[in-house]
Design a protein around this motif. Structure first.
Motif, PDB file in Angstrom:
ATOM      1  N   LEU A 162       1.191  -1.043  -0.062  1.00 47.97           N
ATOM      2  CA  LEU A 162      -0.151  -0.249  -0.314  1.00 47.97           C
ATOM      3  C   LEU A 162       0.847   0.802  -0.021  1.00 47.97           C
ATOM      4  O   LEU A 162       0.876   2.113  -1.093  1.00 47.97           O
ATOM      5  CB  LEU A 162      -0.967  -0.193   1.144  1.00 47.97           C
ATOM      6  CG  LEU A 162      -1.674  -1.020   1.265  1.00 47.97           C
ATOM      7  CD1 LEU A 162      -2.988  -1.340   2.080  1.00 47.97           C
ATOM      8  CD2 LEU A 162      -2.896  -1.116  -0.312  1.00 47.97           C
ATOM      9  N   GLN A 163       2.112   1.314   0.789  1.00 48.69           N
ATOM     10  CA  GLN A 163       2.542   2.542   0.621  1.00 48.69           C
ATOM     11  C   GLN A 163       3.685   3.139  -0.420  1.00 48.69           C
ATOM     12  O   GLN A 163       3.791   3.755  -0.654  1.00 48.69           O
ATOM     13  CB  GLN A 163       4.239   2.431   1.998  1.00 48.69           C
ATOM     14  CG  GLN A 163       4.149   3.829   2.567  1.00 48.69           C
ATOM     15  CD  GLN A 163       5.857   3.374   3.453  1.00 48.69           C
ATOM     16  OE1 GLN A 163       6.019   1.830   3.530  1.00 48.69           O
ATOM     17  NE2 GLN A 163       5.791   4.392   4.374  1.00 48.69           N
ATOM     18  N   ALA A 164       3.552   1.536  -1.394  1.00 52.97           N
ATOM     19  CA  ALA A 164       4.458   1.717  -2.772  1.00 52.97           C
ATOM     20  C   ALA A 164       3.431   2.071  -3.589  1.00 52.97           C
ATOM     21  O   ALA A 164       3.816   2.761  -4.778  1.00 52.97           O
ATOM     22  CB  ALA A 164       4.793   0.151  -2.443  1.00 52.97           C
ATOM     23  N   TYR A 165       1.798   1.527  -3.219  1.00 52.49           N
ATOM     24  CA  TYR A 165       0.900   2.591  -4.311  1.00 52.49           C
ATOM     25  C   TYR A 165       0.805   3.980  -3.634  1.00 52.49           C
ATOM     26  O   TYR A 165      -0.411   4.427  -4.598  1.00 52.49           O
ATOM     27  CB  TYR A 165      -0.148   1.647  -3.799  1.00 52.49           C
ATOM     28  CG  TYR A 165      -0.313   0.174  -4.686  1.00 52.49           C
ATOM     29  CD1 TYR A 165       1.125  -0.440  -5.124  1.00 52.49           C
ATOM     30  CD2 TYR A 165      -1.437  -0.399  -4.291  1.00 52.49           C
ATOM     31  CE1 TYR A 165       0.738  -1.598  -6.074  1.00 52.49           C
ATOM     32  CE2 TYR A 165      -1.450  -2.135  -5.247  1.00 52.49           C
ATOM     33  CZ  TYR A 165       0.065  -2.093  -5.920  1.00 52.49           C
ATOM     34  OH  TYR A 165      -0.104  -3.818  -6.408  1.00 52.49           O
ATOM     35  N   GLY A 166       1.386   4.812  -3.039  1.00 51.03           N
ATOM     36  CA  GLY A 166       0.763   5.877  -2.668  1.00 51.03           C
ATOM     37  C   GLY A 166      -0.133   5.824  -1.515  1.00 51.03           C
ATOM     38  O   GLY A 166      -0.710   7.216  -1.168  1.00 51.03           O
ATOM     39  N   VAL A 167      -0.679   5.438  -0.058  1.00 52.47           N
ATOM     40  CA  VAL A 167      -1.533   5.315   0.521  1.00 52.47           C
ATOM     41  C   VAL A 167      -0.524   5.535   2.346  1.00 52.47           C
ATOM     42  O   VAL A 167       0.453   5.491   1.918  1.00 52.47           O
ATOM     43  CB  VAL A 167      -2.084   4.551   0.925  1.00 52.47           C
ATOM     44  CG1 VAL A 167      -3.015   3.713   2.192  1.00 52.47           C
ATOM     45  CG2 VAL A 167      -2.496   3.117  -0.706  1.00 52.47           C
ATOM     46  N   GLU A 168      -1.026   6.934   2.209  1.00 54.52           N
ATOM     47  CA  GLU A 168      -0.233   6.936   3.010  1.00 54.52           C
ATOM     48  C   GLU A 168      -0.516   6.255   4.367  1.00 54.52           C
ATOM     49  O   GLU A 168      -2.027   5.684   5.086  1.00 54.52           O
ATOM     50  CB  GLU A 168      -0.760   8.306   3.975  1.00 54.52           C
ATOM     51  CG  GLU A 168      -0.413   9.026   5.002  1.00 54.52           C
ATOM     52  CD  GLU A 168      -0.189  10.339   5.161  1.00 54.52           C
ATOM     53  OE1 GLU A 168      -0.690  11.190   6.390  1.00 54.52           O
ATOM     54  OE2 GLU A 168      -1.096  11.499   4.127  1.00 54.52           O
ATOM     55  N   LEU A 169       0.438   5.629   5.442  1.00 54.74           N
ATOM     56  CA  LEU A 169      -0.408   4.891   6.467  1.00 54.74           C
ATOM     57  C   LEU A 169       0.255   5.811   7.953  1.00 54.74           C
ATOM     58  O   LEU A 169       1.677   6.606   7.777  1.00 54.74           O
ATOM     59  CB  LEU A 169       0.927   3.805   6.529  1.00 54.74           C
ATOM     60  CG  LEU A 169       1.056   2.761   5.363  1.00 54.74           C
ATOM     61  CD1 LEU A 169       1.809   1.849   5.418  1.00 54.74           C
ATOM     62  CD2 LEU A 169      -0.413   1.838   5.301  1.00 54.74           C
ATOM     63  N   LEU A 170      -0.787   6.165   8.791  1.00 49.45           N
ATOM     64  CA  LEU A 170      -0.130   6.758   9.877  1.00 49.45           C
ATOM     65  C   LEU A 170      -0.863   5.469  11.020  1.00 49.45           C
ATOM     66  O   LEU A 170      -1.126   4.791  11.102  1.00 49.45           O
ATOM     67  CB  LEU A 170      -1.736   7.271  10.140  1.00 49.45           C
ATOM     68  CG  LEU A 170      -1.756   8.436   9.337  1.00 49.45           C
ATOM     69  CD1 LEU A 170      -2.810   9.461   9.080  1.00 49.45           C
ATOM     70  CD2 LEU A 170      -0.696   9.521   8.905  1.00 49.45           C
TER      71      LEU A 170
END
Length: 170
Positions: A162-170
């Motif tokens: 998901l991070q590689a896809y540009g999702v911001e992880l909080l």
């Protein structure tokens, strides 16, 4: 800014029912805090099956009855009732991802779409991917402290993807 919070499948069967796991019980207060403080629309997804579940492709691979419509396991904890009553929409899905949710997102532009719920590497992941396809210019956020999995390794792999896809992880 138009914001949407999506609570994915935080249902009794995934918390302490037929597919329950300890980590699922520990995120409840974090989800409720997100709901209480969210300034924008809120939608929910419900994993929803019927008595023929074991004959489905999913049921053949995961032969455990769960989230059978209108049972206690299908419901969310009672603390969520006030938020369910005020939800913009509720999506009842019989697969990991909801095409109905994706179509809703495509028709209703949100600048920011936030996710939490269960299970991080399965239904949460699937719905994030659908959301990105439906609304590629929206900022997608995943609240890790309000999301859980029964498999830490798969969860961490999902987070990396998901991070590689540009999702911001909080």
């Amino acid at each position: 800014m138009t914001k949407l919070l999506i609570i994915v499948d935080y249902q009794n069967d995934f918390i302490d029912g037929s597919l329950g796991f300890e980590k699922a019980t520990k995120i409840k207060d974090n989800i409720l805090t997100l709901l209480k403080n969210h300034q924008g629309d809120v939608v929910f997804t419900f994993d929803t099956h019927d008595e023929s579940y074991l004959k489905t492709q999913e049921g053949k691979k995961l032969p455990i009855y769960h989230c059978i419509k209108d049972t206690f396991g299908w419901q969310m904890p009672s603390d969520f009732n006030v938020y369910l009553k005020n939800a913009k929409k509720i999506f009842y899905k019989n697969a990991f991802g909801s095409l109905e949710l994706a179509n809703f997102l495509k028709q209703n532009h949100y600048e920011s779409i936030e996710f939490c719920g269960l299970v991080s590497h399965i239904c949460v992941f699937s719905n994030i991917i659908l959301a990105q396809s439906a609304t590629p210019n929206s900022k997608i956020i995943l609240h890790k402290n309000a999301t859980a999995s029964f498999n830490e390794s798969l969860e961490n792999s999902a987070y990396e993807i998901l991070q590689a896809y540009g999702v911001e992880l909080l």
